[in-house]
Design an enzyme around this catalytic site. Structure first.
Site, PDB file in Angstrom:
ATOM      1  N   ASN A 131       0.857  -1.192   0.000  1.00  0.00           N
ATOM      2  CA  ASN A 131       0.000   0.000   0.000  1.00  0.00           C
ATOM      3  C   ASN A 131       0.891   1.240   0.000  1.00  0.00           C
ATOM      4  O   ASN A 131       1.483   1.596   1.012  1.00  0.00           O
ATOM      5  CB  ASN A 131      -0.912  -0.032   1.240  1.00  0.00           C
ATOM      6  CG  ASN A 131      -1.807   1.194   1.331  1.00  0.00           C
ATOM      7  OD1 ASN A 131      -1.885   1.995   0.414  1.00  0.00           O
ATOM      8  ND2 ASN A 131      -2.477   1.327   2.466  1.00  0.00           N
ATOM      9  N   LYS A 145      -0.006   4.232  -0.290  1.00  0.00           N
ATOM     10  CA  LYS A 145      -0.702   5.361   0.344  1.00  0.00           C
ATOM     11  C   LYS A 145      -0.569   6.614  -0.535  1.00  0.00           C
ATOM     12  O   LYS A 145      -0.542   6.513  -1.746  1.00  0.00           O
ATOM     13  CB  LYS A 145      -0.209   5.565   1.774  1.00  0.00           C
ATOM     14  CG  LYS A 145      -0.325   4.266   2.591  1.00  0.00           C
ATOM     15  CD  LYS A 145      -0.143   4.455   4.065  1.00  0.00           C
ATOM     16  CE  LYS A 145      -0.240   3.110   4.775  1.00  0.00           C
ATOM     17  NZ  LYS A 145      -0.202   3.253   6.243  1.00  0.00           N
ATOM     18  N   HIS A 194      -9.556   0.469   5.093  1.00  0.00           N
ATOM     19  CA  HIS A 194      -8.269   0.720   5.746  1.00  0.00           C
ATOM     20  C   HIS A 194      -8.483   1.611   6.968  1.00  0.00           C
ATOM     21  O   HIS A 194      -9.321   2.512   6.957  1.00  0.00           O
ATOM     22  CB  HIS A 194      -7.292   1.380   4.769  1.00  0.00           C
ATOM     23  CG  HIS A 194      -5.888   1.389   5.255  1.00  0.00           C
ATOM     24  ND1 HIS A 194      -5.432   2.320   6.165  1.00  0.00           N
ATOM     25  CD2 HIS A 194      -4.830   0.581   4.984  1.00  0.00           C
ATOM     26  CE1 HIS A 194      -4.152   2.081   6.423  1.00  0.00           C
ATOM     27  NE2 HIS A 194      -3.764   1.036   5.723  1.00  0.00           N
ATOM     28  N   GLU A 252      -6.959   4.028   8.165  1.00  0.00           N
ATOM     29  CA  GLU A 252      -6.821   5.470   7.960  1.00  0.00           C
ATOM     30  C   GLU A 252      -8.131   6.068   7.461  1.00  0.00           C
ATOM     31  O   GLU A 252      -8.501   7.182   7.835  1.00  0.00           O
ATOM     32  CB  GLU A 252      -5.668   5.746   6.980  1.00  0.00           C
ATOM     33  CG  GLU A 252      -4.324   5.478   7.634  1.00  0.00           C
ATOM     34  CD  GLU A 252      -3.187   5.218   6.669  1.00  0.00           C
ATOM     35  OE1 GLU A 252      -2.086   4.933   7.151  1.00  0.00           O
ATOM     36  OE2 GLU A 252      -3.394   5.279   5.447  1.00  0.00           O
ATOM     37  N   GLU A 312      -4.995  -5.356  10.660  1.00  0.00           N
ATOM     38  CA  GLU A 312      -3.993  -4.308  10.857  1.00  0.00           C
ATOM     39  C   GLU A 312      -4.275  -3.600  12.182  1.00  0.00           C
ATOM     40  O   GLU A 312      -5.163  -2.762  12.259  1.00  0.00           O
ATOM     41  CB  GLU A 312      -4.004  -3.326   9.693  1.00  0.00           C
ATOM     42  CG  GLU A 312      -5.385  -3.007   9.122  1.00  0.00           C
ATOM     43  CD  GLU A 312      -5.407  -1.711   8.330  1.00  0.00           C
ATOM     44  OE1 GLU A 312      -4.454  -1.480   7.592  1.00  0.00           O
ATOM     45  OE2 GLU A 312      -6.371  -0.958   8.477  1.00  0.00           O
ATOM     46  N   GLY A 344       2.647   2.474  11.014  1.00  0.00           N
ATOM     47  CA  GLY A 344       3.481   3.660  10.893  1.00  0.00           C
ATOM     48  C   GLY A 344       4.124   4.089  12.198  1.00  0.00           C
ATOM     49  O   GLY A 344       4.765   5.132  12.266  1.00  0.00           O
ATOM     50  N   SER A 389       3.414  -2.151  10.362  1.00  0.00           N
ATOM     51  CA  SER A 389       4.874  -1.957  10.454  1.00  0.00           C
ATOM     52  C   SER A 389       5.655  -3.226  10.116  1.00  0.00           C
ATOM     53  O   SER A 389       6.649  -3.563  10.763  1.00  0.00           O
ATOM     54  CB  SER A 389       5.268  -1.426  11.836  1.00  0.00           C
ATOM     55  OG  SER A 389       4.712  -0.143  12.052  1.00  0.00           O
TER      56      SER A 389
END
Length: 254
Positions: free
Chosen positions: A10, A12, A96, A98, A166, A172, A212
């Site tokens: 991904n 992003k 996702h 985010e 996730e 991150g 990560s």
């Protein structure tokens, strides 16, 4: 039943035309296990999808990072599943963390998006995962079960779904779920699928880990029996992504 290893990258909201061409060139030159051992799917930003698709080696596939919940129309800034199909893009990432956190996408909304994308013929990497507060309060499985239920309730065709666990607290941040923590949630997710969809779906669905993942920790994570691959963020922009793809060999030899 042996599930094929799956590695998604991904990208992003990153990249220029030159940077994207460089990443693709690195991937095209990479010596990695064959497609019967590992399925590789990279997700560039929307604006680079046609470029990446045109340049990328044929044994790697391309995914969009999102798509709209229905057909096109007056939805400024959105991209429809139909458009992705028209471009020959086979995959999309949905749900996702985010988007759930920054754009307030609810479980139900994500479930509807997954169902619509599948109905248009796309394959979906559907993401679930808990925040640090949720993990510390002991509600990890309640959270991921509710997220998975919203996908199952939409009558999803699980043959075309990869489930990505996730943990939000590990994205991150440099923090990674220990192999045991990842295995525990993957095992519980598979148990949930067994009870709430079918034993066949539970056995065949690829459940991948995202949080990560890097070249240093991928082999140990890959060795876990219910970890069927990875959804990789930052490391997918670097050469170490190739090492992560190669970690599929751990499964092959186990």
């Amino acid at each position: 039943m042996a599930r094929k290893f799956f590695v998604g990258g991904n990208w992003k909201c990153n990249g220029t035309t030159q940077e994207v061409k460089k990443i693709v060139a690195t991937l095209n030159e990479a010596q990695v296990p064959p497609p019967d051992v590992v399925e590789v799917v990279v997700s560039p930003p929307f604006v680079f999808l046609p470029l990446v698709k045109s340049l990328l080696r044929p044994d790697f596939q391309v995914a969009a990072q999102n798509c709209w919940v229905k057909n096109g129309g007056a939805y400024t800034g959105e991209v429809s599943a139909e458009m992705l199909v028209n471009l020959g893009i086979p995959w999309v990432i949905l749900g996702h963390s985010e988007r759930r956190l920054l754009l307030n996408e609810s479980n139900e909304f994500v479930g509807d998006k997954v169902a619509y994308a599948l109905a248009q013929g796309l394959k979906v990497t559907a993401c679930v995962g808990e925040t640090l507060e949720q993990r510390e309060s002991g509600s990890t499985m309640d959270v991921v079960a509710a997220q998975t239920k919203a996908i199952a309730d939409c009558g999803s065709n699980w043959a075309n779904v990869v489930l990505a666990y996730e943990p939000v607290w590990a994205i991150g941040t440099g923090k990674v779920a220990t192999p045991a923590q990842a295995q525990e949630v993957h095992f519980e997710l598979r148990k949930w699928l067994h009870a709430n969809t079918s034993p066949e779906v539970a056995v065949s669905t690829q459940i991948i880990y995202g949080g990560s993942v890097n070249g240093a920790n991928c082999k140990e994570l890959a060795a876990q029996p219910d970890v069927d691959g990875f959804l990789v963020g930052g490391a997918s922009l670097k050469r170490e992504f190739i090492d992560i793809i190669k970690s599929a060999e751990v499964k092959k030899s186990s």
